[in-house]
Write an enzyme that holds these catalytic residues in place. Structure first.
Site, PDB file in Angstrom:
ATOM      1  N   HIS A 102      -2.343  -8.081  -0.675  1.00  4.49           N
ATOM      2  CA  HIS A 102      -2.951  -6.858  -0.220  1.00  4.49           C
ATOM      3  C   HIS A 102      -1.900  -5.866  -1.517  1.00  4.49           C
ATOM      4  CE1 HIS A 102       0.710  -7.121   2.776  1.00  4.49           C
ATOM      5  NE2 HIS A 102       0.910  -5.927   1.704  1.00  4.49           N
ATOM      6  N   ASP A 104       0.792  -2.564  -0.411  1.00  5.54           N
ATOM      7  CA  ASP A 104       0.189  -1.836   0.555  1.00  5.54           C
ATOM      8  C   ASP A 104      -0.135  -0.153   0.794  1.00  5.54           C
ATOM      9  OD1 ASP A 104       2.646  -3.671   0.915  1.00  5.54           O
ATOM     10  OD2 ASP A 104       3.992  -2.672  -0.219  1.00  5.54           O
ATOM     11  N   HIS A 260       0.501  -9.035  -3.005  1.00  9.22           N
ATOM     12  CA  HIS A 260       1.357  -9.344  -2.600  1.00  9.22           C
ATOM     13  C   HIS A 260       1.580 -10.187  -1.107  1.00  9.22           C
ATOM     14  CE1 HIS A 260       2.169  -5.849  -1.174  1.00  9.22           C
ATOM     15  NE2 HIS A 260       2.991  -6.510   0.084  1.00  9.22           N
ATOM     16  N   ARG A 275      12.274  -1.784   3.758  1.00  7.23           N
ATOM     17  CA  ARG A 275      11.156  -1.348   2.774  1.00  7.23           C
ATOM     18  C   ARG A 275      11.352  -0.031   2.620  1.00  7.23           C
ATOM     19  NH1 ARG A 275       5.319  -3.325   3.274  1.00  7.23           N
ATOM     20  NH2 ARG A 275       4.363  -0.897   3.170  1.00  7.23           N
TER      21      ARG A 275
HETATM   22  C1  SIN Z   1       5.107  -6.754   2.344  1.00  6.61           C
HETATM   23  O1  SIN Z   1       4.531  -6.954   2.482  1.00  6.61           O
HETATM   24  O2  SIN Z   1       5.973  -5.849   2.306  1.00  6.61           O
HETATM   25  C2  SIN Z   1       6.518  -7.490   2.990  1.00  6.61           C
HETATM   26  C3  SIN Z   1       6.435  -8.728   2.040  1.00  6.61           C
HETATM   27  C4  SIN Z   1       7.743  -9.465   2.301  1.00  6.61           C
HETATM   28  O3  SIN Z   1       8.448  -9.709   3.692  1.00  6.61           O
HETATM   29  O4  SIN Z   1       8.084 -10.506   1.837  1.00  6.61           O
END
Ligand code: SIN
Length: 292
Positions: A102, A104, A260, A275
């Site tokens: 995806h 974000d 990602h 995050r």
């Molecule tokens: C995310 O999609 O923000 C998570 C990425 C991760 O936990 O490595």
């Protein structure tokens, strides 16, 4: 730490670089400019040895743009602009946050430009993250398919594809609380299928299997064959880089030019990262850029 110690090493020929010799908490404006330049070139940056506290993370994020408080996912009680990405050791055989390719929050009218993720507690092995380069995904399409896709728009929504939504209190795991703090977050939003990156001017595919429902003015069934093709094409191994997280590492990635995925292979171990998200602008397609 002197700025001349900065070392920027690409981790693959096309995506990602590891940066060492920098303390982001104390970085000068010149150092931040160097990092921004590297970010435009590599799209995913792995910063070694940062160990940022939540306060540090917010301050560092603010050096790169406006911090966005995202919808759907509850922030930390002490720091609402930070999501604690956590899977506990006893949370076995469940989905993990970000476990499907995806970009974000692509369902927002102004999706986030970038995301920062600071490692806090890592499994001994596993819990890697993958990214895929969406410039390459576009550039490697045939000319005919590019011509077909260039003017198209796609519908993105905050509900996972093909469902009617997780409900107000749904959770990937008990450690990630999904909320409905933005009543507009489940609206259908149109974005160009091919977006032009505002910094690099390069064209990138902008669809993903989590939030892209269908092409505009087409049904889900009509869109599915081509979207399925694009979803498997845009994550080809040669477009990817992979991070084996290290203690203290901070990562920053560009949501305009990459997808990602978090690998969920560490049942029985705790994984915690902090995050933050950088606000973005409405994606611009090729027709818009050509009309300027
Ligand atoms: C995310 O999609 O923000 C998570 C990425 C991760 O936990 O490595």
């Amino acid at each position: 730490m002197r700025e001349s110690n900065i070392d920027i090493r690409p981790v693959t020929p096309h995506l990602g670089a590891e940066i060492s010799g920098i303390d982001l908490r104390a970085a000068s404006d010149a150092t931040i400019a160097t990092v921004k330049h590297a970010f435009a070139e590599h799209a995913v940056l792995f910063f070694k040895d940062q160990h940022l506290s939540p306060d540090d993370l917010l301050a560092v994020t603010g050096r790169f743009g406006e911090v966005l408080r995202v919808p759907y996912v509850a922030g930390m009680a002490s720091h609402p602009d930070i999501i604690a990405v956590l899977k506990e050791a006893d949370e076995r055989r469940i989905s993990t946050f970000g476990g499907t390719w995806h970009s974000d929050f692509s369902f927002l009218p102004e999706p986030p430009d970038a995301t920062l993720l600071q490692a806090a507690e890592l499994p001994r092995l596993g819990g890697d993250t993958l990214w895929a380069n969406q410039y390459l995904a576009y550039e490697t399409l045939s000319d005919g398919l590019k011509r077909l896709l260039d003017p198209l728009f796609a519908v993105h929504t905050g509900w996972p594809h093909g469902t009617t939504g997780p409900g107000p209190d749904a959770a990937v795991s008990r450690s990630i609380k999904m909320t409905r703090n933005d009543p507009g977050a489940d609206k259908e939003v149109l974005h160009p299928v091919v977006r032009v990156h505002p910094v690099t001017g390069r064209k990138a595919l902008f669809v993903n299997p989590v939030y892209t429902q269908r092409f505009a003015e087409m049904s889900v069934a009509e869109s599915k064959p081509l979207l399925d093709y694009l979803h498997q094409h845009c994550t080809r191994p040669e477009f990817q880089c992979r991070l084996r997280w290290q203690d203290g590492m901070l990562v920053m990635w560009d949501n305009r030019s990459t997808l990602h995925l978090a690998i969920n292979d560490y049942d029985g171990e705790r994984r915690l990262l902090y995050r933050t998200t950088l606000a973005g602008a409405q994606p611009r397609g090729i027709a818009h850029m050509e009309s300027l």
